[in-house]
Design an enzyme around this catalytic site. Sequence first.
Site, PDB file in Angstrom:
ATOM      1  CG  LEU A  72      44.182 -33.153 -13.282  1.00  0.00           C
ATOM      2  CD1 LEU A  72      45.372 -32.210 -13.173  1.00  0.00           C
ATOM      3  CD2 LEU A  72      44.421 -34.216 -14.331  1.00  0.00           C
ATOM      4  CB  SER A 108      36.372 -30.769  -6.270  1.00  0.00           C
ATOM      5  OG  SER A 108      36.029 -32.043  -6.730  1.00  0.00           O
ATOM      6  CB  VAL A 119      43.006 -27.456 -13.223  1.00  0.00           C
ATOM      7  CG1 VAL A 119      43.606 -28.783 -12.758  1.00  0.00           C
ATOM      8  CG2 VAL A 119      43.633 -27.009 -14.548  1.00  0.00           C
ATOM      9  CD  GLU A 120      36.032 -31.244 -10.190  1.00  0.00           C
ATOM     10  OE1 GLU A 120      35.397 -31.783  -9.276  1.00  0.00           O
ATOM     11  OE2 GLU A 120      35.642 -31.194 -11.382  1.00  0.00           O
ATOM     12  CG  LEU A 121      43.713 -29.551  -8.335  1.00  0.00           C
ATOM     13  CD1 LEU A 121      44.626 -28.651  -7.515  1.00  0.00           C
ATOM     14  CD2 LEU A 121      44.501 -30.457  -9.264  1.00  0.00           C
TER      15      LEU A 121
END
Length: 125
Positions: A72, A108, A119-121
């Site tokens: 995301l 990230s 979940v990769e931010l």
Amino acid sequence: MKIKNIDHFVITTADLQSCLDFYVGTLGMEHRESNGHHNLYFPGGKISIHTKKGEFQPAALNPSYGSQDFCLIIDDDLENVQQELAAKGITPLTDIVERHGANGAMRSLYVRDPDGNLVELSSYH
């Protein structure tokens, strides 16, 4: 055929409330429910939530909890996001790391949702 962009994707959760607490309470998405369909909205897309494997048909052939790995893109500074996550009791799996996304170099942080999805931010430079 030419693909333009991603509209939505589906995750399957074993615990709807924990899922909503993470995506709404922690990541700030908007939850909307209509006729038993749960969706999480964010600018440019949504995540549909199934509360049972293969809940709505057609579905993935082998839906399972915690099998997703997605990225995301965020607007905020990752250092601020890291502090915000810590304040909410979430420790990222990594420090801020350099990655290469669909649009080039990015930074990230990785976290897991309550079902174990990765979940990769990320934020582009």
